[in-house]
Design a protein around this motif. Structure first.
Motif, PDB file in Angstrom:
ATOM      1  N   GLY A   1     -15.425   5.416  -2.503  1.00 58.58           N
ATOM      2  CA  GLY A   1     -14.344   6.309  -2.920  1.00 58.58           C
ATOM      3  C   GLY A   1     -13.610   5.741  -4.115  1.00 58.58           C
ATOM      4  O   GLY A   1     -13.246   6.465  -5.047  1.00 58.58           O
ATOM      5  N   LEU A   2     -13.423   4.447  -4.098  1.00 62.06           N
ATOM      6  CA  LEU A   2     -12.719   3.771  -5.183  1.00 62.06           C
ATOM      7  C   LEU A   2     -13.500   3.895  -6.485  1.00 62.06           C
ATOM      8  O   LEU A   2     -12.962   4.279  -7.521  1.00 62.06           O
ATOM      9  N   GLN A   3     -14.819   3.621  -6.397  1.00 59.82           N
ATOM     10  CA  GLN A   3     -15.637   3.700  -7.607  1.00 59.82           C
ATOM     11  C   GLN A   3     -15.653   5.117  -8.164  1.00 59.82           C
ATOM     12  O   GLN A   3     -15.618   5.309  -9.376  1.00 59.82           O
TER      13      GLN A   3
ATOM     14  N   LEU B   1      -9.771  -2.498  -0.658  1.00 60.82           N
ATOM     15  CA  LEU B   1      -9.648  -2.529  -2.108  1.00 60.82           C
ATOM     16  C   LEU B   1      -8.718  -1.419  -2.543  1.00 60.82           C
ATOM     17  O   LEU B   1      -8.706  -0.340  -1.953  1.00 60.82           O
ATOM     18  N   ASN B   2      -7.938  -1.679  -3.579  1.00 63.36           N
ATOM     19  CA  ASN B   2      -7.232  -0.569  -4.208  1.00 63.36           C
ATOM     20  C   ASN B   2      -7.243  -0.755  -5.709  1.00 63.36           C
ATOM     21  O   ASN B   2      -7.536  -1.836  -6.222  1.00 63.36           O
ATOM     22  N   ALA B   3      -7.001   0.323  -6.397  1.00 67.87           N
ATOM     23  CA  ALA B   3      -7.063   0.286  -7.858  1.00 67.87           C
ATOM     24  C   ALA B   3      -5.849   0.980  -8.458  1.00 67.87           C
ATOM     25  O   ALA B   3      -5.324   1.937  -7.885  1.00 67.87           O
ATOM     26  N   ARG B   4      -5.377   0.448  -9.567  1.00 70.07           N
ATOM     27  CA  ARG B   4      -4.300   1.061 -10.342  1.00 70.07           C
ATOM     28  C   ARG B   4      -4.812   1.123 -11.785  1.00 70.07           C
ATOM     29  O   ARG B   4      -5.429   0.175 -12.264  1.00 70.07           O
ATOM     30  N   TRP B   5      -4.576   2.247 -12.427  1.00 73.68           N
ATOM     31  CA  TRP B   5      -5.057   2.345 -13.803  1.00 73.68           C
ATOM     32  C   TRP B   5      -4.166   3.236 -14.657  1.00 73.68           C
ATOM     33  O   TRP B   5      -3.312   3.946 -14.139  1.00 73.68           O
ATOM     34  N   VAL B   6      -4.403   3.148 -15.967  1.00 73.29           N
ATOM     35  CA  VAL B   6      -3.806   4.077 -16.921  1.00 73.29           C
ATOM     36  C   VAL B   6      -5.009   4.658 -17.654  1.00 73.29           C
ATOM     37  O   VAL B   6      -5.807   3.914 -18.244  1.00 73.29           O
ATOM     38  N   ASP B   7      -5.176   5.984 -17.575  1.00 74.81           N
ATOM     39  CA  ASP B   7      -6.388   6.580 -18.165  1.00 74.81           C
ATOM     40  C   ASP B   7      -6.243   6.774 -19.677  1.00 74.81           C
ATOM     41  O   ASP B   7      -5.218   6.426 -20.272  1.00 74.81           O
ATOM     42  N   GLU B   8      -7.244   7.360 -20.302  1.00 78.01           N
ATOM     43  CA  GLU B   8      -7.248   7.471 -21.770  1.00 78.01           C
ATOM     44  C   GLU B   8      -6.105   8.331 -22.297  1.00 78.01           C
ATOM     45  O   GLU B   8      -5.703   8.193 -23.439  1.00 78.01           O
TER      46      GLU B   8
ATOM     47  N   TYR C   1      -5.770   4.439  -6.452  1.00 78.56           N
ATOM     48  CA  TYR C   1      -6.627   4.756  -5.310  1.00 78.56           C
ATOM     49  C   TYR C   1      -6.532   3.624  -4.321  1.00 78.56           C
ATOM     50  O   TYR C   1      -6.538   2.467  -4.727  1.00 78.56           O
ATOM     51  N   PRO C   2      -6.478   3.863  -3.017  1.00 79.87           N
ATOM     52  CA  PRO C   2      -6.337   5.202  -2.410  1.00 79.87           C
ATOM     53  C   PRO C   2      -4.908   5.713  -2.536  1.00 79.87           C
ATOM     54  O   PRO C   2      -4.016   4.962  -2.902  1.00 79.87           O
ATOM     55  N   GLN C   3      -4.716   6.982  -2.206  1.00 76.28           N
ATOM     56  CA  GLN C   3      -3.386   7.573  -2.208  1.00 76.28           C
ATOM     57  C   GLN C   3      -2.555   6.875  -1.146  1.00 76.28           C
ATOM     58  O   GLN C   3      -3.096   6.365  -0.166  1.00 76.28           O
ATOM     59  N   ARG C   4      -1.261   6.901  -1.345  1.00 74.44           N
ATOM     60  CA  ARG C   4      -0.372   6.253  -0.380  1.00 74.44           C
ATOM     61  C   ARG C   4      -0.609   6.778   1.035  1.00 74.44           C
ATOM     62  O   ARG C   4      -0.679   7.987   1.231  1.00 74.44           O
TER      63      ARG C   4
ATOM     64  N   SER D   1      -7.657  -4.485  -6.874  1.00 74.12           N
ATOM     65  CA  SER D   1      -7.167  -5.560  -6.009  1.00 74.12           C
ATOM     66  C   SER D   1      -7.800  -5.510  -4.646  1.00 74.12           C
ATOM     67  O   SER D   1      -8.048  -4.447  -4.090  1.00 74.12           O
ATOM     68  N   GLU D   2      -8.013  -6.715  -4.135  1.00 68.80           N
ATOM     69  CA  GLU D   2      -8.443  -6.875  -2.757  1.00 68.80           C
ATOM     70  C   GLU D   2      -7.124  -7.119  -2.015  1.00 68.80           C
ATOM     71  O   GLU D   2      -6.428  -8.077  -2.328  1.00 68.80           O
ATOM     72  N   PHE D   3      -6.771  -6.233  -1.114  1.00 62.68           N
ATOM     73  CA  PHE D   3      -5.470  -6.421  -0.466  1.00 62.68           C
ATOM     74  C   PHE D   3      -5.627  -6.635   1.029  1.00 62.68           C
ATOM     75  O   PHE D   3      -6.602  -6.189   1.637  1.00 62.68           O
ATOM     76  N   SER D   4      -4.669  -7.315   1.592  1.00 58.83           N
ATOM     77  CA  SER D   4      -4.614  -7.428   3.043  1.00 58.83           C
ATOM     78  C   SER D   4      -3.168  -7.265   3.451  1.00 58.83           C
ATOM     79  O   SER D   4      -2.251  -7.630   2.715  1.00 58.83           O
ATOM     80  N   ARG D   5      -2.979  -6.686   4.621  1.00 60.17           N
ATOM     81  CA  ARG D   5      -1.629  -6.424   5.095  1.00 60.17           C
ATOM     82  C   ARG D   5      -1.626  -6.674   6.586  1.00 60.17           C
ATOM     83  O   ARG D   5      -2.519  -6.211   7.297  1.00 60.17           O
ATOM     84  N   ARG D   6      -0.669  -7.450   7.036  1.00 58.37           N
ATOM     85  CA  ARG D   6      -0.600  -7.778   8.462  1.00 58.37           C
ATOM     86  C   ARG D   6       0.852  -7.764   8.884  1.00 58.37           C
ATOM     87  O   ARG D   6       1.717  -8.303   8.193  1.00 58.37           O
ATOM     88  N   ILE D   7       1.116  -7.119  10.030  1.00 57.00           N
ATOM     89  CA  ILE D   7       2.461  -7.066  10.600  1.00 57.00           C
ATOM     90  C   ILE D   7       2.307  -7.476  12.055  1.00 57.00           C
ATOM     91  O   ILE D   7       1.440  -6.931  12.749  1.00 57.00           O
ATOM     92  N   GLU D   8       3.134  -8.426  12.500  1.00 55.95           N
ATOM     93  CA  GLU D   8       2.961  -8.852  13.884  1.00 55.95           C
ATOM     94  C   GLU D   8       4.236  -9.385  14.522  1.00 55.95           C
ATOM     95  O   GLU D   8       5.234  -9.618  13.856  1.00 55.95           O
TER      96      GLU D   8
END
Lengths: 274, 184
Positions: A132-134, A107-114, A121-124, A147-154
């Motif tokens: 940790g995300l919560q 999971l990762n999150a992007r936001w704009v705070d108040e 989150y998470p950091q690059r 976002s629920e992300f997946s990344r695959r390289i093969e």
């Protein structure tokens, strides 16, 4: 002093533009079609701007894995990380198809705070956890995307006759279901592939296929397409060579707390002359 | 007793096969002679080419291996490593075989013209007369270490109507290649 600031500013701006994110990660095998008993292949693992040109940094090797034909127990050896690339060797001890890959999801999150500050989150380069995300997401956000992300390289290699054991989809994240075997690609022929998201056809996945050695030409010469209603795509190979194959997928079928499901899939494919 | 029945069983299997798939067979025994010229090439580092010859059906599936010439004498089967460079043959047949292949594997040949003959029985034991009627290709492919690769293809039709003589001259790795198909 003033001069230094002026010099740094364009670089910072550049780093924030999407182009700066266009680094491509890849695994490049020395051969993909092999004969003889128990042949070896050597594989470069790197992240670069120009396809298959070592111009940026090595790929980490800790998450690299290998799958082989039924009954085989392949291992990656001679792992080494240099300035521009990582390197590993693989012996194809049994006849059949092997896949070297790295796959991650989370999971990762992007936001704009108040206060209008952007955060994520998470950091690059960091591995995140749900807890940790919560904890990381601020109380009052103006915008929030989880976002629920997946990344695959093969990449794929075959000794002797190809088989499909290592190609079985796992049902997790964005994956390739090769209808045409990935070590049976020839220029002028049409290959058919299916993209799967969590085991289901990935409809509308955006595909970008770029022939290697971009460094030696003026244009990317990319082939772009979108997967159809069955997650399928066809590609007719214009010439022989190594290709960088990339698929990206986004939908809103994520499991809560995520609102978005994103997948990225990359493969290095070798196309032989007819 | 068993031996007596076996042909019957085979016959009926074939009959059913023909009925289901409507595959009339070539039936007539065919004799095939191929003359292959390996050209003299002036280069600093010359290696004799690897050469494969095979018969493929209309869908380019290999139906009979006629020979593969490679470095069979190298220690540790080192010579097998480069078989993949005869790349169409490797794809269509070679990659499924284990080497050396009885009757098929042979040593590389020096520049000059070499003749191979098959009296209805291909190097791998396939009988031309047992192939289904249809369109076929005779392929001759040569690949030379630190050199080039070339393939010549001859379309043919089985069963053979009459003696067929075909020839082509390669441009790089093969010289004059001729094939004669005769009804036996």
């Amino acid at each position: 002093m003033k001069k230094r600031i002026l010099l740094t500013l364009p670089i910072l701006l550049l780093a924030a533009t999407p182009e700066a994110m266009a680094h491509r990660a890849w695994l490049l095998p020395s051969s993909t079609v092999l004969a003889s008993d128990q042949p070896w292949v050597t594989i470069d693992a790197a992240i670069s701007n120009e396809i298959f040109h070592l111009d940026y940094r090595p790929m980490g090797t800790s998450s690299l894995q290998v799958a082989g034909p039924e009954g085989s127990s392949p291992e990656l050896t001679n792992t080494f990380t240099g300035k521009f690339r990582s390197h590993l060797d693989l012996q194809l001890a049994e006849s059949g198809t092997y896949k070297v890959y790295t796959a991650s999801h989370g999971l990762n999150a992007r936001w704009v705070d108040e206060n209008g500050e952007r955060g994520g989150y998470p950091q690059r380069g960091q591995q995140g956890t749900t807890e940790g995300l919560q904890a990381a997401i601020p109380e009052n956000t103006q915008e929030l995307t989880i976002s629920e992300f997946s990344r695959r390289i093969e990449t794929f290699m075959t000794s002797g006759a190809p088989d499909d054991h290592a190609l079985e989809p796992t049902g997790k994240g964005l994956e390739l279901n090769p209808i045409t075997h990935p070590n049976d690609l020839f220029s002028g022929e049409t290959a058919t592939f299916q993209l799967l998201i969590d085991g289901e056809p990935a409809v509308g996945a955006e595909i970008e296929i770029i022939p290697g050695n971009t460094r030696y030409r003026d244009t990317q010469e990319q082939i772009t397409t979108v997967t159809d209603g069955e997650g399928m795509l066809n590609v007719t190979w214009p010439q022989a060579g190594m290709y960088w194959f990339n698929a990206t997928y986004t939908d809103n079928q994520a499991v809560a707390p995520a609102t978005q499901r994103r997948g990225s899939y990359t493969a290095t494919l070798e196309v032989l002359p007819e | 007793m068993r031996n007596k029945f076996l042909p019957l069983v085979l016959m009926s299997t074939i009959t059913i096969g023909s009925f289901l798939f409507n595959t009339a067979r070539a039936e007539e025994p065919v004799s095939l002679t191929i003359d292959i010229e390996i050209p003299q090439i002036q280069v600093a580092e010359y290696h004799r080419p690897y050469v494969a010859m095979w018969l493929a059906n209309e869908r380019q599936q290999a139906v009979a291996d006629l020979g593969v010439w490679y470095d069979i004498a190298l220690a540790n089967q080192e010579g097998e490593k480069w078989l993949k460079d005869i790349r169409q043959w490797w794809r269509r047949s070679g990659r499924t075989l284990s080497f050396p292949v009885d009757g098929v594997s042979g040593a590389t040949r020096a520049p000059g013209t070499h003749q191979v003959t098959f009296h209805d029985i291909a190097a791998d034991g396939t009988k031309f007369s047992e192939l289904p009627a249809g369109k076929y290709f005779l392929h001759i492919e040569a690949a030379r270490e630190v050199g080039g690769r070339e393939m010549l293809s001859f379309p043919i039709q089985l069963p053979l109507q009459e003696t067929l003589v075909v020839e082509q001259t390669g441009e790089t790795e093969l010289g004059l290649v001729s094939a004669t198909f005769t009804r036996m």
